[in-house]
Motif scaffolding. Structure first.
Motif, mmCIF file in Angstrom:
data_model
loop_
_atom_site.group_PDB
_atom_site.id
_atom_site.type_symbol
_atom_site.label_atom_id
_atom_site.label_comp_id
_atom_site.label_asym_id
_atom_site.label_seq_id
_atom_site.Cartn_x
_atom_site.Cartn_y
_atom_site.Cartn_z
ATOM 1 N N VAL A 95 0.832 -1.204 0.000
ATOM 2 C CA VAL A 95 0.000 0.000 0.000
ATOM 3 C C VAL A 95 0.871 1.260 0.000
ATOM 4 N N ALA A 96 1.933 1.261 0.788
ATOM 5 C CA ALA A 96 2.832 2.422 0.819
ATOM 6 C C ALA A 96 3.424 2.679 -0.570
ATOM 7 N N LEU A 97 3.762 1.608 -1.273
ATOM 8 C CA LEU A 97 4.292 1.765 -2.634
ATOM 9 C C LEU A 97 3.207 2.221 -3.606
ATOM 10 N N TRP A 98 1.980 1.725 -3.439
ATOM 11 C CA TRP A 98 0.886 2.175 -4.305
ATOM 12 C C TRP A 98 0.668 3.677 -4.155
ATOM 13 N N ARG A 99 0.810 4.185 -2.936
ATOM 14 C CA ARG A 99 0.663 5.636 -2.735
ATOM 15 C C ARG A 99 1.718 6.405 -3.534
ATOM 16 N N LEU A 116 -5.949 1.664 -3.849
ATOM 17 C CA LEU A 116 -5.920 2.406 -2.587
ATOM 18 C C LEU A 116 -7.322 2.685 -2.055
ATOM 19 N N GLY A 117 -8.285 2.803 -2.947
ATOM 20 C CA GLY A 117 -9.655 3.053 -2.525
ATOM 21 C C GLY A 117 -10.413 1.813 -2.095
ATOM 22 N N MET A 118 -9.789 0.633 -2.205
ATOM 23 C CA MET A 118 -10.514 -0.610 -1.962
ATOM 24 C C MET A 118 -9.894 -1.529 -0.920
ATOM 25 N N TYR A 119 -8.703 -1.302 -0.467
ATOM 26 C CA TYR A 119 -7.961 -2.358 0.237
ATOM 27 C C TYR A 119 -8.372 -2.595 1.682
ATOM 28 N N THR A 120 -9.104 -1.711 2.301
ATOM 29 C CA THR A 120 -9.495 -1.944 3.697
ATOM 30 C C THR A 120 -10.927 -2.431 3.769
ATOM 31 N N PRO A 121 -11.280 -3.269 4.709
ATOM 32 C CA PRO A 121 -10.389 -3.862 5.700
ATOM 33 C C PRO A 121 -9.539 -4.973 5.084
ATOM 34 N N ILE A 122 -8.359 -5.162 5.611
ATOM 35 C CA ILE A 122 -7.474 -6.228 5.129
ATOM 36 C C ILE A 122 -8.019 -7.548 5.660
ATOM 37 N N TRP A 123 -8.351 -8.465 4.746
ATOM 38 C CA TRP A 123 -8.937 -9.744 5.149
ATOM 39 C C TRP A 123 -8.168 -10.945 4.613
ATOM 40 N N THR A 124 -7.144 -10.700 3.789
ATOM 41 C CA THR A 124 -6.335 -11.787 3.268
ATOM 42 C C THR A 124 -4.983 -11.229 2.847
ATOM 43 N N HIS A 125 -4.114 -12.088 2.364
ATOM 44 C CA HIS A 125 -2.794 -11.675 1.898
ATOM 45 C C HIS A 125 -2.921 -10.874 0.600
ATOM 46 N N VAL A 126 -2.005 -9.963 0.367
ATOM 47 C CA VAL A 126 -2.050 -9.103 -0.809
ATOM 48 C C VAL A 126 -2.041 -9.905 -2.110
ATOM 49 N N ASP A 127 -1.329 -11.025 -2.167
ATOM 50 C CA ASP A 127 -1.317 -11.869 -3.371
ATOM 51 C C ASP A 127 -2.730 -12.309 -3.727
ATOM 52 N N ALA A 128 -3.436 -12.850 -2.733
ATOM 53 C CA ALA A 128 -4.797 -13.330 -2.950
ATOM 54 C C ALA A 128 -5.731 -12.172 -3.266
#
Length: 182
Positions: A10-14, A107-119
């Motif tokens: 996420v930090a890199l996406w920003r 960035l507008g969709m990632y929360t809440p985090i519910w799984t690994h970023v790969d999935a």
């Protein structure tokens, strides 16, 4: 670890969203197979104007055999687009190119985090929130050393990855995807 890894992406996406250009994102335990070819691809992706809101994975070409990936052309570059329904869990965010529009969308969709970023990338990519693409060959390889995210005991073995893949094959329904090769 899952939350930590996700937040690193996420930090890199920003940064990518603010830069307004395509960027190469590489995890600490990945090495390029051919640095010159990689630089040519990155330059091409930064100058092409036909593809928007994309994530181009540079790893895990073997998955094209097991799931539905539609062949596509990106300029002179051959790639595959994920069209599996439902999306499936897999590995492979060690190296990818994304454009600023995809970064903003994610960035507008990632929360809440519910799984690994790969999935998660496959869930949103196969569902077409972003275009999830993959090169037909691996441009990166894993070094085999533990990343800063994981200890040596946490790194999945080849057997664990194959078991994971086999379980996903049984769950994926790829029979109703129009335009995808058999």
């Amino acid at each position: 670890n899952t939350v930590n890894i996700f937040h690193n992406h996420v930090a890199l996406w920003r940064l990518v969203a603010r830069s307004q250009q395509a960027a190469l994102l590489v995890e600490d335990d990945a090495l390029p197979v051919d640095g010159e070819a990689l630089l040519r691809l990155l330059r091409h992706m930064r100058t092409q104007r036909t593809l928007r809101r994309y994530v181009l994975k540079l790893q895990n070409a073997a998955f094209h055999t097991f799931f539905r990936w539609r062949p596509v052309r990106v300029g002179n570059t051959e790639a595959y687009q994920c069209v599996s329904t439902p999306p499936f869990v897999n590995f492979g965010t060690a190296a990818y190119i994304m454009d600023a529009e995809a970064a903003s969308t994610l960035l507008g969709m990632y929360t809440p985090i519910w799984t690994h970023v790969d999935a998660w990338l496959h869930v949103v990519g196969c569902a077409q929130y972003v275009q999830l693409l993959s090169t037909p060959y691996n441009m990166f390889e894993e070094t085999g050393r533990p990343s800063v995210h994981r200890t040596a005991a946490e790194i999945p073995t080849v057997i664990e990855k194959l078991v994971h893949l086999a379980s996903n094959i049984g769950e994926a329904n790829c029979s109703d995807v129009s335009g995808a090769p058999d």
